[in-house]
Design a protein around this motif. Sequence first.
Motif, PDB file in Angstrom:
ATOM      1  N   GLY B 239     -27.568   3.298   0.992  1.00  0.00           N
ATOM      2  CA  GLY B 239     -28.707   3.046   1.865  1.00  0.00           C
ATOM      3  C   GLY B 239     -29.142   4.299   2.596  1.00  0.00           C
ATOM      4  O   GLY B 239     -30.340   4.587   2.717  1.00  0.00           O
ATOM      5  N   GLU B 241     -28.752   7.310   1.603  1.00  0.00           N
ATOM      6  CA  GLU B 241     -29.373   8.228   0.653  1.00  0.00           C
ATOM      7  C   GLU B 241     -30.828   7.857   0.376  1.00  0.00           C
ATOM      8  O   GLU B 241     -31.685   8.735   0.238  1.00  0.00           O
ATOM      9  CB  GLU B 241     -28.557   8.211  -0.659  1.00  0.00           C
ATOM     10  N   ILE B 242     -31.081   6.579   0.322  1.00  0.00           N
ATOM     11  CA  ILE B 242     -32.463   6.150   0.113  1.00  0.00           C
ATOM     12  C   ILE B 242     -33.351   6.679   1.241  1.00  0.00           C
ATOM     13  O   ILE B 242     -34.435   7.224   0.995  1.00  0.00           O
ATOM     14  CB  ILE B 242     -32.543   4.603   0.043  1.00  0.00           C
ATOM     15  N   ILE B 243     -32.869   6.542   2.457  1.00  0.00           N
ATOM     16  CA  ILE B 243     -33.650   7.026   3.599  1.00  0.00           C
ATOM     17  C   ILE B 243     -33.824   8.540   3.528  1.00  0.00           C
ATOM     18  O   ILE B 243     -34.922   9.068   3.718  1.00  0.00           O
ATOM     19  CB  ILE B 243     -32.971   6.617   4.922  1.00  0.00           C
ATOM     20  N   ARG B 245     -33.788  10.527   0.994  1.00  0.00           N
ATOM     21  CA  ARG B 245     -34.744  10.892  -0.058  1.00  0.00           C
ATOM     22  C   ARG B 245     -36.169  10.617   0.377  1.00  0.00           C
ATOM     23  O   ARG B 245     -37.079  11.393   0.064  1.00  0.00           O
ATOM     24  CB  ARG B 245     -34.440  10.097  -1.324  1.00  0.00           C
ATOM     25  N   GLY B 246     -36.339   9.515   1.082  1.00  0.00           N
ATOM     26  CA  GLY B 246     -37.659   9.228   1.599  1.00  0.00           C
ATOM     27  C   GLY B 246     -38.126  10.311   2.543  1.00  0.00           C
ATOM     28  O   GLY B 246     -39.268  10.772   2.471  1.00  0.00           O
ATOM     29  N   LEU B 247     -37.242  10.734   3.406  1.00  0.00           N
ATOM     30  CA  LEU B 247     -37.590  11.818   4.325  1.00  0.00           C
ATOM     31  C   LEU B 247     -37.897  13.092   3.548  1.00  0.00           C
ATOM     32  O   LEU B 247     -38.894  13.774   3.808  1.00  0.00           O
ATOM     33  CB  LEU B 247     -36.436  12.053   5.302  1.00  0.00           C
ATOM     34  N   SER B 249     -39.074  13.517   0.782  1.00  0.00           N
ATOM     35  CA  SER B 249     -40.344  13.489   0.059  1.00  0.00           C
ATOM     36  C   SER B 249     -41.494  13.991   0.926  1.00  0.00           C
ATOM     37  O   SER B 249     -42.584  14.246   0.417  1.00  0.00           O
ATOM     38  CB  SER B 249     -40.634  12.065  -0.413  1.00  0.00           C
ATOM     39  N   TYR B 250     -41.260  14.103   2.213  1.00  0.00           N
ATOM     40  CA  TYR B 250     -42.316  14.593   3.102  1.00  0.00           C
ATOM     41  C   TYR B 250     -42.220  16.088   3.341  1.00  0.00           C
ATOM     42  O   TYR B 250     -43.006  16.649   4.097  1.00  0.00           O
ATOM     43  CB  TYR B 250     -42.256  13.855   4.441  1.00  0.00           C
TER      44      TYR B 250
END
Lengths: 261, 261
Positions: B239, B241-243, B245-247, B249-250
């Motif tokens: 979980g 890691e998902i966050i 990676r989302g960060l 991406s910015y």
Amino acid sequence: MAADDTTAPVPPSPWERERPARDRVSTARAPLTRERVVEAAFTVLDRQGLDGLSMRQVAGELGVTVSALYAHVSSKDDLLELMYTRLFDDFAIPEPDRERWEEQLRDFARSVRRRLLSHRDMARISMGHVPFTAELLPHVESLLALFRAAGLPDRIAAEAGDLISTYVDGFVLEEGIWQDRAARQAGDDDPSLSRPDWREMAGEMQDYFAALPAADFPHLRALSGLMVMDSSDDRFDIGLEIILRGLASYLPDQGAGAPDA
Amino acid sequence: MAADDTTAPVPPSPWERERPARDRVSTARAPLTRERVVEAAFTVLDRQGLDGLSMRQVAGELGVTVSALYAHVSSKDDLLELMYTRLFDDFAIPEPDRERWEEQLRDFARSVRRRLLSHRDMARISMGHVPFTAELLPHVESLLALFRAAGLPDRIAAEAGDLISTYVDGFVLEEGIWQDRAARQAGDDDPSLSRPDWREMAGEMQDYFAALPAADFPHLRALSGLMVMDSSDDRFDIGLEIILRGLASYLPDQGAGAPDA
DNA sequence: GTGACTGATGAACAGTGTTCACCGTAGCAG
DNA sequence: CTGCTACGGTGAACACTGTTCATCAGTCAC
């Protein structure tokens, strides 16, 4: 529609609280149903908040004694669980469309938030409950279907639902905290007439950040305009987008690079 | 270290509860400090859980009457807030290193989780508290510094801390729920001797998923092995890691495409 | 030694979740 | 129509909860 027509009966999971046996009311005299108890509980919740939600209040709402409730509800915890379940009873998660999975997820998260906001302190109740009950499992299934249809690896799909739900719950819970604080600050005696003057408090908040010692809090000062909720909706969407992008990075065609661990 | 040497006094935020005036104990006779009250509260919390944490229990732990507590703590809510604050008192967030921001964030999240796990039901206390107090603001600042040093846009940086904190809180809270449920199921009378036989429950759980009607729950059945916590640590990291990676991406150089809205 | 102060006391108040012996009414058997 | 059973609702009780307040005991300054 995917979640609505589950005709096959789902067996109760092993840890579910056993309901009292007297489920079938013989329609003898008084139409005091478990449903009516839950309904009254929602009324009290909206009027008094979770801290003011007592069995006595619920009984009073129905014009009945406390002990009468215990014929339809085995405990207060049970009642809260019933409320949690009922909140998402007629919740519909659409059929997965692999091209629109991100939109579908956005819709899902937003409508969960809307439902949580529809009753006071509902996020506090929701958090601390797991949707692994016979009534709510279909929704979990539909969510999983969405993730898998999108093409997410199973390991990610298995966590994604929990991640998003936790996010929504936590966000709305925090919204409630600020709302309560604003209300308590405004009308100290009668919290019902106090319009949550929200904006005033946000301003106060922002002023506080701006007044912090510049040497120690450069970033907080710089972002003070963004930290306080200019619009909760925008903040909600941003956090949601971060999660969605994180999920998208696991899509095979996206090829955003392997995890570095 | 970034968070430790904040010599400049942080003014209390406007909504902070006012503490009772008798802050300076004249060291007259009994060394009953606010600190000792909080310490005793932690002892009771670990022994009885949050639901068993009453002012009377805390007083008993100190060999003192209930009313004596109210000289050092203005209410139970105040006590809980003090516990929340003390949990992260000596928390250190490292100086930002823009090359290692992801590792630093992982370390941050893991050590927050470790701290929450170090006391029973601590996540339940933590959730529902906002770290915008004089004592905790430096940590918020340090986190912001980390995000900005990484190169995240301000709008994202402002949300990232909340997002990660909410995730950790929610995750640990859920861990606690399962732990409690396992304990209650095992030793019904004496919950202290009941080793949380966790694995047994996870197995039971998995069996339940596997036994669901195949036509209605294909995904839940397929992922049943991943839904139950094989190892909580792995689930937590996924979980997280998902966050992350989302960060990521910015990040400007990542160039993962503009948001589609 | 006396006075003032301060921190702890214990009783009280209003409220909580939960249980249980009792009671009245409804419907059925005879 | 009478007697009876059964069940939903009653009200009182129990063991708690958070919080307040008048009172008391000990220590310090004078």
